[in-house]
Design a protein around this motif. Structure first.
Motif, PDB file in Angstrom:
ATOM      1  N   TYR A 157       0.878  -1.169   0.000  1.00 41.71           N
ATOM      2  CA  TYR A 157       0.000   0.000   0.000  1.00 41.71           C
ATOM      3  C   TYR A 157       0.915   1.220   0.000  1.00 41.71           C
ATOM      4  O   TYR A 157       1.576   1.545   1.001  1.00 41.71           O
ATOM      5  N   LEU A 158       1.017   1.880  -1.140  1.00 39.12           N
ATOM      6  CA  LEU A 158       2.076   2.864  -1.378  1.00 39.12           C
ATOM      7  C   LEU A 158       2.022   4.117  -0.498  1.00 39.12           C
ATOM      8  O   LEU A 158       3.071   4.617  -0.085  1.00 39.12           O
ATOM      9  N   PRO A 159       0.843   4.672  -0.184  1.00 39.49           N
ATOM     10  CA  PRO A 159       0.860   5.940   0.577  1.00 39.49           C
ATOM     11  C   PRO A 159       1.555   5.874   1.938  1.00 39.49           C
ATOM     12  O   PRO A 159       2.049   6.894   2.419  1.00 39.49           O
ATOM     13  N   VAL A 160       1.598   4.691   2.571  1.00 50.20           N
ATOM     14  CA  VAL A 160       2.215   4.632   3.899  1.00 50.20           C
ATOM     15  C   VAL A 160       3.734   4.466   3.838  1.00 50.20           C
ATOM     16  O   VAL A 160       4.417   4.613   4.855  1.00 50.20           O
ATOM     17  N   GLN A 161       4.260   4.159   2.653  1.00 49.97           N
ATOM     18  CA  GLN A 161       5.688   3.840   2.578  1.00 49.97           C
ATOM     19  C   GLN A 161       6.548   5.022   3.018  1.00 49.97           C
ATOM     20  O   GLN A 161       7.530   4.868   3.750  1.00 49.97           O
ATOM     21  N   LYS A 162       6.190   6.226   2.548  1.00 47.46           N
ATOM     22  CA  LYS A 162       6.957   7.409   2.930  1.00 47.46           C
ATOM     23  C   LYS A 162       6.363   8.132   4.136  1.00 47.46           C
ATOM     24  O   LYS A 162       7.033   8.953   4.762  1.00 47.46           O
ATOM     25  N   ALA A 163       5.098   7.831   4.458  1.00 48.09           N
ATOM     26  CA  ALA A 163       4.499   8.457   5.639  1.00 48.09           C
ATOM     27  C   ALA A 163       5.054   7.846   6.925  1.00 48.09           C
ATOM     28  O   ALA A 163       5.161   8.523   7.947  1.00 48.09           O
ATOM     29  N   PHE A 164       5.425   6.564   6.858  1.00 48.13           N
ATOM     30  CA  PHE A 164       5.976   5.878   8.032  1.00 48.13           C
ATOM     31  C   PHE A 164       7.259   5.143   7.627  1.00 48.13           C
ATOM     32  O   PHE A 164       7.341   3.908   7.669  1.00 48.13           O
ATOM     33  N   PRO A 165       8.285   5.905   7.212  1.00 44.57           N
ATOM     34  CA  PRO A 165       9.493   5.279   6.644  1.00 44.57           C
ATOM     35  C   PRO A 165      10.291   4.457   7.641  1.00 44.57           C
ATOM     36  O   PRO A 165      10.970   3.509   7.246  1.00 44.57           O
ATOM     37  N   SER A 166      10.221   4.783   8.916  1.00 43.16           N
ATOM     38  CA  SER A 166      11.009   4.026   9.893  1.00 43.16           C
ATOM     39  C   SER A 166      10.527   2.578   9.981  1.00 43.16           C
ATOM     40  O   SER A 166      11.319   1.667  10.217  1.00 43.16           O
ATOM     41  N   PHE A 167       9.222   2.363   9.773  1.00 41.11           N
ATOM     42  CA  PHE A 167       8.678   1.006   9.829  1.00 41.11           C
ATOM     43  C   PHE A 167       8.825   0.295   8.489  1.00 41.11           C
ATOM     44  O   PHE A 167       9.260  -0.860   8.414  1.00 41.11           O
ATOM     45  N   TYR A 168       8.485   0.990   7.397  1.00 40.49           N
ATOM     46  CA  TYR A 168       8.427   0.335   6.096  1.00 40.49           C
ATOM     47  C   TYR A 168       9.772   0.285   5.372  1.00 40.49           C
ATOM     48  O   TYR A 168       9.953  -0.543   4.473  1.00 40.49           O
ATOM     49  N   GLY A 169      10.714   1.158   5.727  1.00 40.27           N
ATOM     50  CA  GLY A 169      12.011   1.165   5.058  1.00 40.27           C
ATOM     51  C   GLY A 169      12.708  -0.185   5.087  1.00 40.27           C
ATOM     52  O   GLY A 169      13.097  -0.715   4.036  1.00 40.27           O
ATOM     53  N   PRO A 170      12.875  -0.797   6.263  1.00 46.32           N
ATOM     54  CA  PRO A 170      13.540  -2.112   6.307  1.00 46.32           C
ATOM     55  C   PRO A 170      12.770  -3.185   5.539  1.00 46.32           C
ATOM     56  O   PRO A 170      13.374  -4.071   4.929  1.00 46.32           O
ATOM     57  N   LEU A 171      11.435  -3.122   5.556  1.00 48.83           N
ATOM     58  CA  LEU A 171      10.642  -4.121   4.838  1.00 48.83           C
ATOM     59  C   LEU A 171      10.830  -3.986   3.333  1.00 48.83           C
ATOM     60  O   LEU A 171      11.009  -4.976   2.615  1.00 48.83           O
ATOM     61  N   THR A 172      10.794  -2.743   2.852  1.00 49.32           N
ATOM     62  CA  THR A 172      11.003  -2.508   1.424  1.00 49.32           C
ATOM     63  C   THR A 172      12.420  -2.882   1.015  1.00 49.32           C
ATOM     64  O   THR A 172      12.656  -3.368  -0.098  1.00 49.32           O
ATOM     65  N   ALA A 173      13.378  -2.662   1.921  1.00 46.81           N
ATOM     66  CA  ALA A 173      14.766  -3.026   1.628  1.00 46.81           C
ATOM     67  C   ALA A 173      14.884  -4.533   1.410  1.00 46.81           C
ATOM     68  O   ALA A 173      15.543  -4.993   0.471  1.00 46.81           O
ATOM     69  N   ARG A 174      14.239  -5.321   2.266  1.00 44.83           N
ATOM     70  CA  ARG A 174      14.295  -6.780   2.112  1.00 44.83           C
ATOM     71  C   ARG A 174      13.594  -7.222   0.836  1.00 44.83           C
ATOM     72  O   ARG A 174      14.012  -8.176   0.184  1.00 44.83           O
ATOM     73  N   LEU A 175      12.548  -6.497   0.485  1.00 45.23           N
ATOM     74  CA  LEU A 175      11.836  -6.807  -0.745  1.00 45.23           C
ATOM     75  C   LEU A 175      12.688  -6.486  -1.973  1.00 45.23           C
ATOM     76  O   LEU A 175      12.573  -7.140  -3.008  1.00 45.23           O
ATOM     77  N   SER A 176      13.563  -5.485  -1.848  1.00 49.53           N
ATOM     78  CA  SER A 176      14.386  -5.047  -2.980  1.00 49.53           C
ATOM     79  C   SER A 176      15.553  -5.984  -3.263  1.00 49.53           C
ATOM     80  O   SER A 176      16.075  -6.008  -4.376  1.00 49.53           O
ATOM     81  N   LEU A 177      15.974  -6.732  -2.246  1.00 51.90           N
ATOM     82  CA  LEU A 177      17.158  -7.580  -2.383  1.00 51.90           C
ATOM     83  C   LEU A 177      16.779  -9.013  -2.714  1.00 51.90           C
ATOM     84  O   LEU A 177      15.897  -9.596  -2.078  1.00 51.90           O
ATOM     85  N   GLU A 178      17.425  -9.564  -3.691  1.00 49.80           N
ATOM     86  CA  GLU A 178      17.168 -10.958  -4.044  1.00 49.80           C
ATOM     87  C   GLU A 178      17.767 -11.888  -2.988  1.00 49.80           C
ATOM     88  O   GLU A 178      18.763 -11.571  -2.339  1.00 49.80           O
ATOM     89  N   ASP A 179      17.135 -13.053  -2.842  1.00 48.69           N
ATOM     90  CA  ASP A 179      17.619 -14.063  -1.900  1.00 48.69           C
ATOM     91  C   ASP A 179      18.765 -14.832  -2.551  1.00 48.69           C
ATOM     92  O   ASP A 179      18.569 -15.886  -3.166  1.00 48.69           O
ATOM     93  N   ARG A 180      19.960 -14.260  -2.446  1.00 42.72           N
ATOM     94  CA  ARG A 180      21.122 -14.880  -3.070  1.00 42.72           C
ATOM     95  C   ARG A 180      22.372 -14.499  -2.288  1.00 42.72           C
ATOM     96  O   ARG A 180      22.395 -13.517  -1.549  1.00 42.72           O
ATOM     97  N   GLN A 181      23.416 -15.278  -2.457  1.00 46.24           N
ATOM     98  CA  GLN A 181      24.696 -14.974  -1.828  1.00 46.24           C
ATOM     99  C   GLN A 181      25.383 -13.839  -2.593  1.00 46.24           C
ATOM    100  O   GLN A 181      25.427 -13.850  -3.822  1.00 46.24           O
ATOM    101  N   ARG A 182      25.908 -12.868  -1.848  1.00 47.08           N
ATOM    102  CA  ARG A 182      26.641 -11.765  -2.459  1.00 47.08           C
ATOM    103  C   ARG A 182      28.077 -11.810  -1.971  1.00 47.08           C
ATOM    104  O   ARG A 182      28.312 -11.895  -0.763  1.00 47.08           O
ATOM    105  N   PRO A 183      29.030 -11.735  -2.876  1.00 46.95           N
ATOM    106  CA  PRO A 183      30.426 -11.759  -2.424  1.00 46.95           C
ATOM    107  C   PRO A 183      30.745 -10.569  -1.540  1.00 46.95           C
ATOM    108  O   PRO A 183      30.161  -9.487  -1.684  1.00 46.95           O
ATOM    109  N   ARG A 184      31.659 -10.770  -0.628  1.00 48.72           N
ATOM    110  CA  ARG A 184      32.076  -9.697   0.272  1.00 48.72           C
ATOM    111  C   ARG A 184      33.250  -8.949  -0.356  1.00 48.72           C
ATOM    112  O   ARG A 184      34.261  -9.551  -0.731  1.00 48.72           O
ATOM    113  N   LEU A 185      33.112  -7.638  -0.491  1.00 53.88           N
ATOM    114  CA  LEU A 185      34.199  -6.808  -1.028  1.00 53.88           C
ATOM    115  C   LEU A 185      35.015  -6.290   0.152  1.00 53.88           C
ATOM    116  O   LEU A 185      34.784  -5.186   0.659  1.00 53.88           O
TER     117      LEU A 185
END
Length: 489
Positions: A89-117
């Protein structure tokens, strides 16, 4: 907030048709969601909702359909999001960023191994290139690989750009100057944290001016560095967890040699110069609509003593609290900026003959002895300017009560000779070096210039002692080492 199907964004999992459906926000009328999307009532649907949002919508919990089950935010992992159909539900994403930011971040990242730089730092860069060259050289000297990343793409579209960068690997450190490369709502910060990178911000300018653009509480979790130690207490009072003092410094590679005098700087050899702007860029826009109280302004204009009408003085005078969130702190900054202008003009009017390299704002000084010339290029011209002048004058503004500026380091590094006003930031230097070159009142400047104008043995010894001090303890290599130690890197 609007309640209709068009406010929802679906991410359908093409690999798993029978994947569970997870809603990140149900909106203000959750009872209508099944009808909007033709959802069966014999299947369980999961949702996550901001407690702050729920508290603001009367009777919200009672309207949630019985076959909708709440989900713990910690259970919405990168793996869980990649195995589900996710609806936002898009309107709450920026209205309550402290709650939704981490959730959207997990949604943005694929479930895969990433090499460590390992021993890699990402430096967000922009057109202004503020401190980029200095930091890049210092990190490289410390044995780190430096990757420069365009800050605009990160700040505007972190959800699409950062995951792409992270495909190549996760750096040990994302080091931002003044929140460059981090969006206002904290999504970029959350993505980097979820991927496993440490995120640090060096607040080179007034911290609370910078924070007026930040809309999420997540800044409190950042590793913060400040050039002015007097802001550590106020930042902690406003919820910051980790704040470290990190003054500006010198870059010997850029300032010990090199530089050329531009044509409009001819004739300054052995004379007194001042280099600086009369105001910071976009000052009027930043303080738009703010008026400095007349009674406080009168105190500044009429003052004859050594009182510094700095940011903390104005904060106490105006009684602004809290300092975040919101823009109320800009009123404090406007007062400090007014006092800065008065102090700088008072000092420049008192020195007698002086050559000023800056903007046209200095042409209204009340002295006929000021020769105002155009600005000079920081890297191409300043080192040569500092070496050629007999004395360089420094006048410190009031936005950073205990903050040093680049002149406190660059002039000595280039082989010049600096006179500076007294303030708490000078405490990082030995008293025996500060005392001969510092003034507390404008009336003291002229005698200091006379004393140090000629190239005497005493002046050469003092310059050499300052150079040794800067090279030993106050280079950007020193600062990078302090950052790495503070971050356990």
């Amino acid at each position: 907030m609007p309640a209709d199907a068009a406010q929802f964004e679906w991410r359908v999992n093409r690999q798993l048709d029978d994947a569970p459906v997870i809603f990140l926000g149900l909106g203000p009328e959750p009872d209508k969601v099944p009808e909007w999307f033709d959802l069966p009532d014999d299947e369980t649907f999961f949702y996550l909702e901001s407690p702050d949002f729920i508290a603001q919508v009367e009777g919200w919990r009672e309207r949630v359909p019985a076959h909708f089950a709440p989900m713990d935010p910690e259970a919405f992992t990168i793996a869980a999001s990649s195995r589900a159909h996710v609806v936002r539900y898009l309107p709450v994403q920026k209205a309550f960023p402290s709650f939704y930011g981490p959730l959207t971040a997990r949604l943005s990242l694929e479930d895969r191994q990433r090499p460590r730089l390992e021993r890699t730092v990402w430096l967000p860069v922009g057109d202004d290139a503020l401190l980029v060259e200095e930091l890049a050289r210092a990190f490289a000297d410390a044995g780190w690989r430096v990757v420069r990343i365009d800050h605009e793409s990160l700040g505007k579209h972190p959800g699409s750009t950062l995951p792409g960068y992270l495909q190549e690997g996760v750096p040990d450190l994302f080091f931002s100057v003044n929140f460059r490369g981090l969006d206002h709502f904290g999504l970029g910060q959350a993505i980097l944290r979820e991927a496993g990178a440490k995120v640090a911000v060096w607040m080179v300018d007034n911290p609370f001016h910078l924070l007026t653009g930040i809309k999420t509480e997540a800044w409190r979790e950042l590793n913060l560095f400040v050039t002015d130690h007097s802001f550590i207490g106020p930042l902690i009072e406003n919820g910051a967890r980790r704040v470290t003092h990190l003054p500006l410094a010198a870059s010997p590679a850029l300032f010990e040699s090199g530089g050329t005098l531009p044509d409009h700087a001819q004739g300054i050899e052995g004379g007194l110069i001042f280099v600086g702007r009369s105001r910071f860029p976009d000052r009027d826009k930043f303080f738009a609509g703010i008026t400095v109280p007349e009674d406080a302004a009168a105190l500044v204009v009429d003052a004859s003593g050594p009182t510094r009408f700095d940011y903390h003085w104005w904060r106490d005078r105006l009684g602004v609290a809290p300092l975040w969130p919101g823009n109320a702190v800009r009123a404090v900054g406007a007062g400090a900026e007014f006092a800065s202008g008065v102090w700088k003009r008072r000092c420049l009017n008192a020195v007698g003959r002086i050559t000023i390299f800056g903007d046209d704002g200095w042409k209204d000084l009340d002295t006929p002895d000021a020769d105002v010339r155009p600005v000079v290029d920081y890297y191409a011209h300043l080192p040569a300017l500092y070496r050629a002048a007999g004395v360089v004058l420094n006048v410190t503004g009031m936005q950073l009560p205990a903050g040093l500026n680049q002149r406190n380091f660059d002039v000595w590094c280039a082989g010049g000779f600096l006179l500076t006003d007294t303030h708490p930031g000078l405490g990082i230097f030995p008293d025996e070096l500060v005392e001969p070159i510092a003034y507390a009142r404008p009336g003291e400047i002229h005698d200091l210039v006379i004393r140090h104008r000629e190239e005497t043995p005493e002046k050469r010894d003092l310059r050499r002692a300052w150079q040794d001090c800067i090279r030993r303890d106050h280079t950007y290599r020193n600062r990078v080492e302090a950052v790495l130690k503070a971050l356990n890197l």
